[in-house]
Scaffold this motif. Structure first.
Motif, PDB file in Angstrom:
ATOM      1  N   GLU B  98      -2.840  61.039  -0.690  1.00  0.00           N
ATOM      2  CA  GLU B  98      -2.345  61.019  -2.076  1.00  0.00           C
ATOM      3  C   GLU B  98      -3.348  61.654  -3.039  1.00  0.00           C
ATOM      4  O   GLU B  98      -2.994  62.480  -3.874  1.00  0.00           O
ATOM      5  CB  GLU B  98      -2.114  59.573  -2.534  1.00  0.00           C
ATOM      6  CG  GLU B  98      -0.811  58.988  -2.100  1.00  0.00           C
ATOM      7  CD  GLU B  98      -0.684  57.549  -2.553  1.00  0.00           C
ATOM      8  OE1 GLU B  98       0.305  57.249  -3.227  1.00  0.00           O
ATOM      9  OE2 GLU B  98      -1.586  56.735  -2.250  1.00  0.00           O
ATOM     10  N   ASP B  99      -4.611  61.212  -2.935  1.00  0.00           N
ATOM     11  CA  ASP B  99      -5.650  61.752  -3.824  1.00  0.00           C
ATOM     12  C   ASP B  99      -5.797  63.253  -3.612  1.00  0.00           C
ATOM     13  O   ASP B  99      -5.974  64.012  -4.555  1.00  0.00           O
ATOM     14  CB  ASP B  99      -7.008  61.070  -3.551  1.00  0.00           C
ATOM     15  CG  ASP B  99      -7.068  59.673  -4.136  1.00  0.00           C
ATOM     16  OD1 ASP B  99      -6.216  59.363  -4.996  1.00  0.00           O
ATOM     17  OD2 ASP B  99      -7.946  58.892  -3.730  1.00  0.00           O
ATOM     18  N   LEU B 102      -2.883  65.167  -5.110  1.00  0.00           N
ATOM     19  CA  LEU B 102      -2.959  65.100  -6.570  1.00  0.00           C
ATOM     20  C   LEU B 102      -3.881  66.182  -7.139  1.00  0.00           C
ATOM     21  O   LEU B 102      -3.683  66.667  -8.252  1.00  0.00           O
ATOM     22  CB  LEU B 102      -3.437  63.705  -6.992  1.00  0.00           C
ATOM     23  CG  LEU B 102      -3.388  63.363  -8.479  1.00  0.00           C
ATOM     24  CD1 LEU B 102      -1.974  63.499  -9.032  1.00  0.00           C
ATOM     25  CD2 LEU B 102      -3.915  61.957  -8.720  1.00  0.00           C
ATOM     26  N   MET B 103      -4.888  66.561  -6.346  1.00  0.00           N
ATOM     27  CA  MET B 103      -5.810  67.608  -6.818  1.00  0.00           C
ATOM     28  C   MET B 103      -5.093  68.933  -7.029  1.00  0.00           C
ATOM     29  O   MET B 103      -5.592  69.804  -7.744  1.00  0.00           O
ATOM     30  CB  MET B 103      -6.960  67.794  -5.825  1.00  0.00           C
ATOM     31  CG  MET B 103      -7.890  66.605  -5.791  1.00  0.00           C
ATOM     32  SD  MET B 103      -9.281  66.915  -4.719  1.00  0.00           S
ATOM     33  CE  MET B 103      -9.652  65.242  -4.192  1.00  0.00           C
ATOM     34  N   GLY B 104      -3.924  69.089  -6.416  1.00  0.00           N
ATOM     35  CA  GLY B 104      -3.118  70.288  -6.650  1.00  0.00           C
ATOM     36  C   GLY B 104      -2.710  70.432  -8.105  1.00  0.00           C
ATOM     37  O   GLY B 104      -2.318  71.512  -8.545  1.00  0.00           O
ATOM     38  N   ARG B 105      -2.790  69.344  -8.866  1.00  0.00           N
ATOM     39  CA  ARG B 105      -2.389  69.387 -10.278  1.00  0.00           C
ATOM     40  C   ARG B 105      -3.523  69.825 -11.195  1.00  0.00           C
ATOM     41  O   ARG B 105      -3.374  69.799 -12.423  1.00  0.00           O
ATOM     42  CB  ARG B 105      -1.871  68.016 -10.723  1.00  0.00           C
ATOM     43  CG  ARG B 105      -0.685  67.521  -9.928  1.00  0.00           C
ATOM     44  CD  ARG B 105       0.549  68.357 -10.125  1.00  0.00           C
ATOM     45  NE  ARG B 105       1.056  68.295 -11.493  1.00  0.00           N
ATOM     46  CZ  ARG B 105       2.076  69.021 -11.935  1.00  0.00           C
ATOM     47  NH1 ARG B 105       2.683  69.856 -11.124  1.00  0.00           N
ATOM     48  NH2 ARG B 105       2.473  68.927 -13.182  1.00  0.00           N
ATOM     49  N   LYS B 114      -7.761  63.250 -17.117  1.00  0.00           N
ATOM     50  CA  LYS B 114      -7.329  62.707 -15.830  1.00  0.00           C
ATOM     51  C   LYS B 114      -5.861  63.092 -15.623  1.00  0.00           C
ATOM     52  O   LYS B 114      -5.159  63.368 -16.590  1.00  0.00           O
ATOM     53  CB  LYS B 114      -7.456  61.183 -15.857  1.00  0.00           C
ATOM     54  CG  LYS B 114      -8.884  60.694 -15.967  1.00  0.00           C
ATOM     55  CD  LYS B 114      -9.164  59.697 -14.882  1.00  0.00           C
ATOM     56  CE  LYS B 114     -10.552  59.173 -14.836  1.00  0.00           C
ATOM     57  NZ  LYS B 114     -11.570  59.636 -15.698  1.00  0.00           N
ATOM     58  N   PRO B 115      -5.374  63.100 -14.382  1.00  0.00           N
ATOM     59  CA  PRO B 115      -3.961  63.418 -14.159  1.00  0.00           C
ATOM     60  C   PRO B 115      -3.064  62.383 -14.846  1.00  0.00           C
ATOM     61  O   PRO B 115      -3.415  61.209 -14.908  1.00  0.00           O
ATOM     62  CB  PRO B 115      -3.810  63.320 -12.633  1.00  0.00           C
ATOM     63  CG  PRO B 115      -5.181  63.343 -12.090  1.00  0.00           C
ATOM     64  CD  PRO B 115      -6.088  62.808 -13.142  1.00  0.00           C
ATOM     65  N   ARG B 120       1.161  62.562 -11.227  1.00  0.00           N
ATOM     66  CA  ARG B 120       1.290  61.681 -10.056  1.00  0.00           C
ATOM     67  C   ARG B 120       2.683  61.804  -9.437  1.00  0.00           C
ATOM     68  O   ARG B 120       2.846  61.818  -8.217  1.00  0.00           O
ATOM     69  CB  ARG B 120       1.027  60.228 -10.452  1.00  0.00           C
ATOM     70  CG  ARG B 120      -0.430  59.980 -10.659  1.00  0.00           C
ATOM     71  CD  ARG B 120      -0.783  58.587 -11.109  1.00  0.00           C
ATOM     72  NE  ARG B 120      -2.148  58.621 -11.598  1.00  0.00           N
ATOM     73  CZ  ARG B 120      -3.214  58.677 -10.799  1.00  0.00           C
ATOM     74  NH1 ARG B 120      -3.053  58.629  -9.486  1.00  0.00           N
ATOM     75  NH2 ARG B 120      -4.424  58.758 -11.307  1.00  0.00           N
TER      76      ARG B 120
END
Lengths: 344, 261
Positions: B98-99, B102-105, B114-115, B120
């Motif tokens: 998941e983490d 999420l870095m793709g964002r 922060k995202p 998410r």
């Protein structure tokens, strides 16, 4: 299911931080009470409450003095230094994608030590010694960062190597300073600085480095998610859209401020910045948003326990680095073994 | 016909190198198409992708991304259009799937930020799309090579790019997983992503169709419809081997085979 999972993790995180806070508070009270001049827990709480509310505590002036002038500043300093070294360790490890490095890299600690040693050699006052330590640290980092840029190979590996070189050079310079120092008085003072020392710390010393540490700590906390991205390595981070140069510089500057501030306050204390980030990662995982607060608490707790031990277990006080080294070195070997098994 | 990438006369030479790795390369990547870049080992396929990502600075010519010279694009702008699935991902810390996704964002998150909840959500969507819910709390470092690649694809999808660059996606996989990856590429294309993929297997280019490019050892590149680029004559010249291309009745497709030893 995803939501429930997230809720569970949040709960776990709150529990971990809560338990650490309670532990820390307990150890603070214990640390105030133990020592050559014993104070009861009740007296301790009374004195602290009195100081906070500006009312007479009703305790003996000697007790008040010991608690407020000696032990509390020392406790505050050790918690602060432990927290700062741990958080800077987390930051350096993330930015260099290397769980086996510590703030002692980049030559910060050794550079700061040279600054302090020169100040002692010139018989400058305590304030100037701190300033010199800070300048020494900053100069060492500047050299470390400039070497890879100068030879046009600005990669993480080059930066780490450059830090090793600067650290080695700094050790030689420090050796020379020790060689020329007056063995009667100065040599002992310099040696003490290199081994870390929390005695004689006054509230003013803490207040002089607190703003710097505070700002650096807040910036690192705000940027914690980006530290995850940076720890993917330069190419991946860049291809994900991160402004790697800016983020890396912010992180290194903040981590260096935390380390230099700690050295100003208490001399060089090794291993904390390596051991605590690892232990914290074992509890909450590598996600830096969770890791930074937990390692700050763990680091503060660890440093306070170690410092309290050094001033209570023997007839005379021991430099803290002796204990942290005894704990840290075997732990490092354990990490190397574990890494070898996990890697390859 | 909208071009995502336009490469015009691109040259690249490593600072210490003596020869051009890319020599006057002209290439375009259009929306919704698969482009297979073929070439022998060491021909500079990965170098080409790295230049397209601005991880390497080209030494001549120009690369336009959505009409804008790439040297003027910030990392954020590139990442918003281009997803990247590297060949190998050495990850120092055991982040969860998941983490990691999420870095793709990152291209949508500000410095010191922060995202958001939306980020998410997009990450969860990408995880669902790749069918990775089962392993989403697992540590990335403990996954198999094939699973890591799928997670990396999910991370690329989470960025909502127009084109996804794959660097040798099949090189470390066994036959079954190679086929899965090629199917995945086809599906991504059907979902509207353009895909650029490097491979050293001409058969993969034939399987995927669309367009292909051949990069030779001198750094020169020929591109066009796969049927025109992947021919016996051209493969012979580039791979220096007598590869055969035959039409296989059973599968109704052209295949590339080795000659007898």
């Amino acid at each position: 299911m995803g939501r429930g999972n997230q809720k569970n993790r949040l709960l776990l995180l709150l529990t971990v931080n809560g338990v650490l806070l309670i532990l820390l508070a307990t150890v603070v009270v214990v640390a105030v009470c133990v020592g050559k001049y014993a104070v009861t827990p009740a007296e301790c709480l009374k004195v602290i409450w009195g100081a906070v509310s500006h009312t007479p505590s009703g305790c003996a002036p000697m007790t008040e003095n010991v608690v407020l002038m000696l032990r509390l500043p020392r406790i505050l300093a050790s918690v602060l230094v432990g927290a700062c070294l741990s958080v800077s360790g987390v930051a350096y490890q993330g930015v260099f994608q290397n769980p086996l490095i510590a703030p002692d890299f980049l030559g910060v600690s050794s550079g700061a030590c040279i600054g302090a040693a020169v100040a002692i050699l010139l018989s400058l006052g305590r304030g100037s010694t701190q300033l010199m330590a800070f300048l020494g640290g900053i100069v060492a980092v500047a050299i470390t960062v400039l070497i890879p840029i100068a030879i046009r190979n600005n990669t993480n590996i080059m930066l780490v190597l450059s830090g090793v070189v600067v650290g080695a050079a700094a050790s030689s310079v420090l050796g020379f300073i020790k060689f020329t120092a007056d063995p009667e008085s100065q040599l002992a003072a310099i040696t003490y600085w290199t081994m870390g020392d929390f005695s004689y710390i006054q509230m003013d010393d803490i207040l002089s480095v607190l703003p710097m540490m505070g700002v650096a700590g807040v910036v690192l906390t705000l940027n914690s998610w980006w530290l995850d991205v940076l720890s993917m390595g330069e190419n991946q981070a860049r291809s994900l859209g991160a402004n790697v140069t800016l983020l890396r510089n912010i992180t290194i500057v903040c981590a260096t401020l935390l380390t230099a501030g700690s050295v100003c306050l208490a001399g060089t204390i090794s291993w904390v910045g390596l051991v605590i980030p690892h232990l914290s990662r074992m509890i909450v995982g590598p996600n830096n948003t969770r890791l930074i607060p937990v390692s700050a608490l763990m680091g503060g707790l660890f440093m306070l326990v170690v410092d309290t031990l050094t001033r209570t277990i023997g007839a005379i006080e021991m430099p803290v680095s002796i204990l942290t080294g005894l704990i840290g070195a075997p732990f490092y070997i354990y990490l190397l073994i574990r890494n070898k098994r996990a890697g390859a | 016909m909208n071009g995502i990438y336009e490469l015009q006369g691109v040259d690249f030479m490593y600072p210490s190198g003596r020869r051009k790795v890319l020599n006057d390369v002209t290439l375009s990547v259009r929306e919704g198409e698969v482009l297979s870049i073929l070439g022998p080992n060491g021909a500079g396929k990965s170098t080409l992708l790295n230049c397209m990502l601005k991880l390497l600075k080209i030494t001549g010519g120009r690369i336009l991304l959505r009409g804008k010279p790439i040297e003027q694009c910030r990392a954020k702008e590139i990442a918003a259009v281009v997803g990247y699935v590297p060949q190998s991902m050495p990850v120092a810390f055991p982040y969860t799937v998941e983490d990691f996704v999420l870095m793709g964002r990152a291209s949508r998150v500000s410095v010191m930020g922060k995202p958001t909840a939306l980020d998410r959500e997009k990450a969860q969507e990408a995880i669902a799309l790749m069918g990775l819910e089962r392993i989403k709390t697992a540590a990335f470092t403990e996954l198999s090579g094939g699973e890591q690649q799928q997670v990396a694809i999910a991370r690329a999808i989470a960025a909502e790019p127009q084109v996804i660059l794959f660097d040798e996606p099949t090189s470390h996989l066994d036959f079954g997983n190679q086929l899965k990856t090629l199917r995945m590429v086809k599906q991504l294309c059907e979902r509207g992503f353009a895909v650029v993929m490097t491979t050293h297997n001409p058969d993969h280019a034939l399987l995927l169709g669309h367009r292909a490019a051949l990069l030779d050892r001198e750094g020169r590149l020929t591109s066009g419809p796969t049927d025109e680029v992947v021919t016996e004559e051209k493969l012979k010249a580039v791979y220096e081997a007598d590869l055969k291309i035959r039409f296989m009745e059973e599968e109704k497709r052209r295949v590339c085979i080795y000659p007898a030893l």
